[in-house]
Motif scaffolding. Structure first.
Motif, PDB file in Angstrom:
ATOM      1  N   VAL A  63      69.569  44.755 -19.506  1.00 51.30           N
ATOM      2  CA  VAL A  63      70.402  45.815 -18.941  1.00 51.30           C
ATOM      3  C   VAL A  63      71.875  45.525 -19.208  1.00 51.30           C
ATOM      4  N   ALA A  64      72.291  44.261 -19.037  1.00 50.28           N
ATOM      5  CA  ALA A  64      73.686  43.890 -19.266  1.00 50.28           C
ATOM      6  C   ALA A  64      74.083  44.107 -20.723  1.00 50.28           C
ATOM      7  N   ILE A  65      73.201  43.752 -21.657  1.00 48.32           N
ATOM      8  CA  ILE A  65      73.514  43.910 -23.087  1.00 48.32           C
ATOM      9  C   ILE A  65      73.634  45.391 -23.450  1.00 48.32           C
ATOM     10  N   LEU A  66      72.670  46.202 -23.043  1.00 42.07           N
ATOM     11  CA  LEU A  66      72.714  47.629 -23.372  1.00 42.07           C
ATOM     12  C   LEU A  66      73.863  48.323 -22.639  1.00 42.07           C
ATOM     13  N   VAL A  91      91.195  37.259 -17.969  1.00 37.56           N
ATOM     14  CA  VAL A  91      89.973  37.297 -17.158  1.00 37.56           C
ATOM     15  C   VAL A  91      89.334  35.930 -16.960  1.00 37.56           C
ATOM     16  N   LEU A  92      89.977  34.861 -17.388  1.00 37.37           N
ATOM     17  CA  LEU A  92      89.397  33.537 -17.162  1.00 37.37           C
ATOM     18  C   LEU A  92      89.136  33.264 -15.683  1.00 37.37           C
ATOM     19  N   PRO A  93      90.083  33.563 -14.768  1.00 37.38           N
ATOM     20  CA  PRO A  93      89.772  33.358 -13.348  1.00 37.38           C
ATOM     21  C   PRO A  93      88.604  34.225 -12.878  1.00 37.38           C
ATOM     22  N   LEU A  94      88.552  35.500 -13.323  1.00 44.58           N
ATOM     23  CA  LEU A  94      87.448  36.371 -12.933  1.00 44.58           C
ATOM     24  C   LEU A  94      86.127  35.831 -13.456  1.00 44.58           C
ATOM     25  N   SER A  95      86.098  35.380 -14.703  1.00 47.89           N
ATOM     26  CA  SER A  95      84.860  34.834 -15.261  1.00 47.89           C
ATOM     27  C   SER A  95      84.415  33.599 -14.488  1.00 47.89           C
ATOM     28  N   THR A  96      85.365  32.777 -14.064  1.00 42.56           N
ATOM     29  CA  THR A  96      85.027  31.619 -13.249  1.00 42.56           C
ATOM     30  C   THR A  96      84.364  32.049 -11.950  1.00 42.56           C
ATOM     31  N   VAL A  97      84.916  33.077 -11.319  1.00 41.86           N
ATOM     32  CA  VAL A  97      84.332  33.611 -10.084  1.00 41.86           C
ATOM     33  C   VAL A  97      82.907  34.098 -10.329  1.00 41.86           C
ATOM     34  N   PRO A 127      83.542  44.726 -11.283  1.00 42.62           N
ATOM     35  CA  PRO A 127      82.742  43.535 -10.955  1.00 42.62           C
ATOM     36  C   PRO A 127      82.003  43.658  -9.632  1.00 42.62           C
ATOM     37  N   LEU A 128      82.620  44.343  -8.655  1.00 45.41           N
ATOM     38  CA  LEU A 128      81.931  44.558  -7.377  1.00 45.41           C
ATOM     39  C   LEU A 128      80.678  45.403  -7.590  1.00 45.41           C
ATOM     40  N   VAL A 129      80.788  46.436  -8.426  1.00 46.24           N
ATOM     41  CA  VAL A 129      79.622  47.254  -8.749  1.00 46.24           C
ATOM     42  C   VAL A 129      78.558  46.428  -9.462  1.00 46.24           C
ATOM     43  N   ALA A 130      78.980  45.466 -10.278  1.00 42.12           N
ATOM     44  CA  ALA A 130      78.027  44.625 -11.013  1.00 42.12           C
ATOM     45  C   ALA A 130      77.094  43.879 -10.069  1.00 42.12           C
ATOM     46  N   PHE A 131      77.617  43.426  -8.940  1.00 44.70           N
ATOM     47  CA  PHE A 131      76.757  42.754  -7.967  1.00 44.70           C
ATOM     48  C   PHE A 131      75.742  43.732  -7.379  1.00 44.70           C
ATOM     49  N   GLY A 132      76.148  44.987  -7.191  1.00 44.98           N
ATOM     50  CA  GLY A 132      75.202  45.996  -6.746  1.00 44.98           C
ATOM     51  C   GLY A 132      74.110  46.247  -7.764  1.00 44.98           C
ATOM     52  N   LEU A 133      74.481  46.241  -9.057  1.00 40.89           N
ATOM     53  CA  LEU A 133      73.486  46.389 -10.118  1.00 40.89           C
ATOM     54  C   LEU A 133      72.520  45.210 -10.133  1.00 40.89           C
ATOM     55  N   LEU A 134      73.048  44.015  -9.913  1.00 39.32           N
ATOM     56  CA  LEU A 134      72.198  42.829  -9.860  1.00 39.32           C
ATOM     57  C   LEU A 134      71.142  42.978  -8.772  1.00 39.32           C
ATOM     58  N   PHE A 163      78.982  46.091 -16.747  1.00 43.26           N
ATOM     59  CA  PHE A 163      77.914  45.349 -17.411  1.00 43.26           C
ATOM     60  C   PHE A 163      78.442  44.071 -18.056  1.00 43.26           C
ATOM     61  N   LEU A 164      79.716  44.069 -18.422  1.00 44.92           N
ATOM     62  CA  LEU A 164      80.324  42.825 -18.877  1.00 44.92           C
ATOM     63  C   LEU A 164      80.377  41.836 -17.720  1.00 44.92           C
ATOM     64  N   ALA A 165      80.696  42.326 -16.523  1.00 45.42           N
ATOM     65  CA  ALA A 165      80.686  41.462 -15.344  1.00 45.42           C
ATOM     66  C   ALA A 165      79.273  40.992 -15.035  1.00 45.42           C
ATOM     67  N   LEU A 166      78.300  41.894 -15.182  1.00 45.16           N
ATOM     68  CA  LEU A 166      76.899  41.503 -14.964  1.00 45.16           C
ATOM     69  C   LEU A 166      76.486  40.437 -15.969  1.00 45.16           C
TER      70      LEU A 166
END
Length: 373
Positions: A14-17, A192-198, A257-264, A56-59
């Protein structure tokens, strides 16, 4: 354990597509990557972009964090030194990302994933207190970055486009454009390095909390993720999208990114609920997830060949269809990925890029046999 693995494969697929859903706007813009950076042409297009922009990048980032935690747990079970050879994995990912950036796609994410993975590799085995401290600290830095950028954009003193000129008239010219604009094109990766770390650390914590399990605690976590991600994050995402370009950073780097957690949470819950009825679509998405690295590179290569001047230049022929052309290209490339991944994974254990990558990872670990006598 089987359900958790299945959920991971589906989530990766899902994340890739979904990431293709973001990138396809780059390929199908009549002005190429430069036009995409200028923003949407209206509210309708902005809302369509919002459907995939950043989420989806966040996912995918969360999935990398989960994968890193699985690698760590496996090393601990086998009594291996950590991070040990995992750092060689990061080095390979950085090199692969560099090749991908130079030869195929100017918005590669693998390079900064490699950098973040080094930091998180040293944190993933630490105490919960240490991990929480790094997570909160990285989040604070990220929010500060987003706030400063948003204030600058509201004041008209900052822009995300940067006036980049990307030449897609020929493949060599396209490669040269990436090299000429290397620093500017890699600026988002630094941002986005700090975001990616999170997201990496959050993925590791969610895995260990049981968020992917088909259990009562797993279901509770999945519901909470959906409430916060889809119930709160998605409406905020719509508002910031419609608020205008000055809110781009809040829209892409906080709400998405908040939505990404909902998708997860939502995708995991759906996988567990429908585990007995894996139809062709789910099997195809699972195959994409099992060969995620191959499919990530392949989607950018295929879309480039189809859309750019140095390829079939379909944008020049059908770009006037606007969002219909963009949606159609997403469907075409997605179908090619699903069909191709399904065929390959039915015959081989790993995707083609994963197989080469695994060989390169294991090559320096092999030791010649000691001489006899």
């Amino acid at each position: 354990m089987g359900g958790r693995i299945t959920a991971l494969d589906v989530l990766r697929g899902v994340a890739i597509l979904g990431t293709l859903g973001t990138n396809i706007w780059i390929f199908t813009d009549p002005a190429g990557p430069s036009g995409f950076l200028a923003g949407a042409s209206g509210a309708g297009e902005a809302l369509l972009r919002m459907a995939s922009n950043g989420k989806f990048l966040a996912l995918l980032s969360i999935m990398f964090g989960i994968g890193l935690a699985l690698q760590h747990d496996s090393a601990v079970r086998r009594g291996l030194r950590w991070p040990g050879w995992y750092l060689w994995r990061s080095a390979l990912l950085l090199f692969e990302g560099l090749l991908h950036f130079v030869l195929i796609f100017e918005f590669d994410v693998l390079m900064f994933y490699a950098l973040v993975s080094v930091l998180v590799a040293f944190l993933v085995g630490r105490s919960g207190r240490v991990v929480r401290g790094w997570l909160v600290g990285a989040l604070a830095v990220h929010v500060a970055f987003v706030g400063l950028l948003t204030l600058g954009m509201l004041a008209g003193e900052a822009s995300v486009s940067g006036g980049l000129a990307i030449d897609t008239s020929s493949w060599p010219a396209h490669v040269q454009s990436r090299l000429d604009n290397f620093l500017a094109l890699r600026l988002e990766a630094v941002f986005v390095l700090p975001l990616s770390t999170v997201l990496f650390l959050a993925g590791a914590r969610l895995l260990r909390a049981g968020a992917l399990e088909d259990s009562l605690r797993g279901q509770r976590i999945q519901r909470r993720l959906m409430v916060w991600g889809l119930g709160v994050g998605l409406p905020l995402n719509v508002l910031t999208t419609l608020a205008g370009g000055a809110w781009f950073a809040v829209d892409r780097y906080l709400c998405a990114p908040l939505v990404a957690f909902g998708l997860l949470g939502g995708v995991t819950a759906l996988v567990h609920r429908m585990r007995a009825s894996a139809g062709p679509v789910r099997r195809g998405v699972t195959a994409v997830g099992r060969s995620a690295l191959t499919c990530y590179i392949a989607q950018n290569l295929i879309a480039s060949v189809l859309c750019y001047q140095w390829g079939f230049d379909l944008v020049a022929r059908f770009g006037h269809w606007g969002v219909w052309f963009t949606a159609g290209m997403w469907l075409v490339v997605s179908a090619l990925l699903v069909v191709g991944a399904s065929w390959w994974m039915a015959r081989f254990r790993r995707g083609p890029v994963e197989a080469v990558w695994n060989w390169a990872y294991q090559a320096p670990q092999r030791r010649p046999a000691a001489p006899v006598g």
